[in-house]
Design an enzyme around this catalytic site. Structure first.
Site, mmCIF file in Angstrom:
data_model
loop_
_atom_site.group_PDB
_atom_site.id
_atom_site.type_symbol
_atom_site.label_atom_id
_atom_site.label_comp_id
_atom_site.label_asym_id
_atom_site.label_seq_id
_atom_site.Cartn_x
_atom_site.Cartn_y
_atom_site.Cartn_z
ATOM 1 N N ASP A 42 0.897 -1.223 0.114
ATOM 2 C CA ASP A 42 0.110 0.049 0.125
ATOM 3 C C ASP A 42 0.919 1.110 -0.144
ATOM 4 O OD1 ASP A 42 0.848 -0.184 2.660
ATOM 5 O OD2 ASP A 42 -1.093 0.053 3.613
ATOM 6 N N SER A 43 2.362 1.141 0.010
ATOM 7 C CA SER A 43 3.155 2.006 -0.199
ATOM 8 C C SER A 43 2.765 2.777 -1.605
ATOM 9 C CB SER A 43 4.494 1.484 -0.068
ATOM 10 O OG SER A 43 4.623 0.583 -1.200
ATOM 11 N N ASP A 88 -0.945 -6.329 0.029
ATOM 12 C CA ASP A 88 -1.188 -5.630 1.128
ATOM 13 C C ASP A 88 -2.727 -5.355 1.436
ATOM 14 O OD1 ASP A 88 0.412 -4.675 3.328
ATOM 15 O OD2 ASP A 88 1.300 -3.139 2.132
ATOM 16 N N LYS A 118 -0.799 -9.247 2.829
ATOM 17 C CA LYS A 118 0.176 -9.012 4.193
ATOM 18 C C LYS A 118 -1.034 -7.779 5.075
ATOM 19 C CE LYS A 118 3.289 -5.304 3.848
ATOM 20 N NZ LYS A 118 2.814 -4.508 4.688
ATOM 21 N N GLU A 120 -0.773 -5.463 8.389
ATOM 22 C CA GLU A 120 -0.161 -4.721 9.479
ATOM 23 C C GLU A 120 -1.018 -5.037 10.764
ATOM 24 O OE1 GLU A 120 0.389 -0.612 9.063
ATOM 25 O OE2 GLU A 120 1.092 -0.788 6.963
ATOM 26 N N GLU A 183 9.394 -3.932 10.362
ATOM 27 C CA GLU A 183 9.680 -2.630 9.826
ATOM 28 C C GLU A 183 10.386 -1.734 10.847
ATOM 29 O OE1 GLU A 183 6.678 -0.553 7.333
ATOM 30 O OE2 GLU A 183 7.899 1.213 7.244
HETATM 31 O O1 KIV Z 1 3.525 -1.017 1.655
HETATM 32 C C1 KIV Z 1 4.769 -1.525 1.842
HETATM 33 O O2 KIV Z 1 5.717 -1.228 0.625
HETATM 34 C C2 KIV Z 1 5.359 -2.021 2.902
HETATM 35 C C3 KIV Z 1 6.750 -2.340 2.882
HETATM 36 C C4 KIV Z 1 7.732 -1.084 3.108
HETATM 37 C C5 KIV Z 1 6.980 -3.396 3.711
HETATM 38 O O3 KIV Z 1 4.554 -2.303 3.592
#
Ligand code: KIV
Length: 259
Positions: A42-43, A88, A118, A120, A183
């Site tokens: 989600d970056s 994410d 993924k 969080e 992280e």
């Molecule tokens: O969203 C992302 O790119 C991430 C990584 C920085 C681990 O969560």
């Protein structure tokens, strides 16, 4: 690469390589370079949309990018070494109920064909992770600095709360996560967590003692001329290369040298 072979890397001690990717070109590059796993992070809120945080990224946007990356990885990567594709889950995943969380993650898997999601998380989300795994959805947990908590945190800093982070790591592993991203965790603590949990740890800004590493592709390639996070290492300066190339084109057109 599949979940089983990902887990086996911890036993064999071979470091896992992971990179974010969001589109066709980046996925082709990851395949050609032999990356073990791609995260459609989600970056993308930061590095694709330029929004400053990940909070506004929607599930539909994640699905859009993850479908591209998964399809291209299946088409372009060597079948035997195809990277695992992980998507994410978006803010505020897990806080709208376990059933809703499972339904959202199942939608991502169904529509995109990716391999895992993924999340969080902290120890408190163990029941959600168990429910996802029970439904057949492999989970990569993400502990330590959690960018989706930026409104509570105020700023990003190295995470050193040993007791809490060891508890988080144990809880996500016990709940069935196949891997955990650490992280910006203090490097000694990240090494301790890596020794303690039976699943691979993937570090970002957490030192060399993790089972693998992840970077954001635009950081690794030097694609943002204005920003390089402290933890990143630039292996190229694509921004400058691109700006010089575009300047060359502008100059040639003005001088009637192109076409
Ligand atoms: O969203 C992302 O790119 C991430 C990584 C920085 C681990 O969560």
């Amino acid at each position: 690469m599949n979940i089983k072979s990902f887990l086996e890397k911890k036993k064999s001690g071979e470091p896992l390589t992971m990179l974010t990717a969001y589109d066709y070109t980046q996925t082709v590059w990851c395949c050609a370079a032999g990356i073990d796993a791609i995260l459609v992070g989600d970056s993308l809120g930061n590095v694709i949309q330029g929004k400053g945080t990940t909070l506004s990224v929607t599930l539909d946007e994640m699905i859009y990018h993850t479908e591209i990356v998964t399809r291209i990885a299946k088409q372009k990567c060597d079948a035997k070494s195809r990277p695992l594709v992980v998507a994410d889950m978006t803010f505020p995943f897990g806080h709208t109920g376990i059933e809703d969380g499972v339904a959202q993650a199942a939608r991502v898997i169904k529509v995109t064909g990716c391999d895992a999601v993924k999340v969080e998380t902290t120890w408190e989300d163990a029941p959600l992770i168990s429910a996802l795994v029970k439904a057949g959805i492999p989970v990569m947990a993400h502990i330590g600095l959690r960018p989706q908590q930026i409104l509570n945190l105020g700023k990003f800093s190295i995470q050193k709360a040993e007791k809490a982070l060891l508890k988080d790591a144990d809880a996500v592993a016990d709940a069935g996560a196949f891997s955990v991203v650490l992280e910006c965790v203090d490097a000694d603590l990240a090494e301790k967590i890596t020794r303690q949990v039976p699943i691979p740890t993937i570090g970002i800004g957490s030192g060399a003692g993790c089972d693998g590493q992840i970077l954001v592709v635009t950081d690794l390639l030097g694609m943002d001329p204005d920003f390089v996070p402290k933890h990143a290492r630039q292996y190229a300066t694509l921004a400058q290369t691109a700006i010089d190339a575009i300047k060359g084109y502008v100059s040639d057109v003005k001088m009637r040298k192109f076409p």
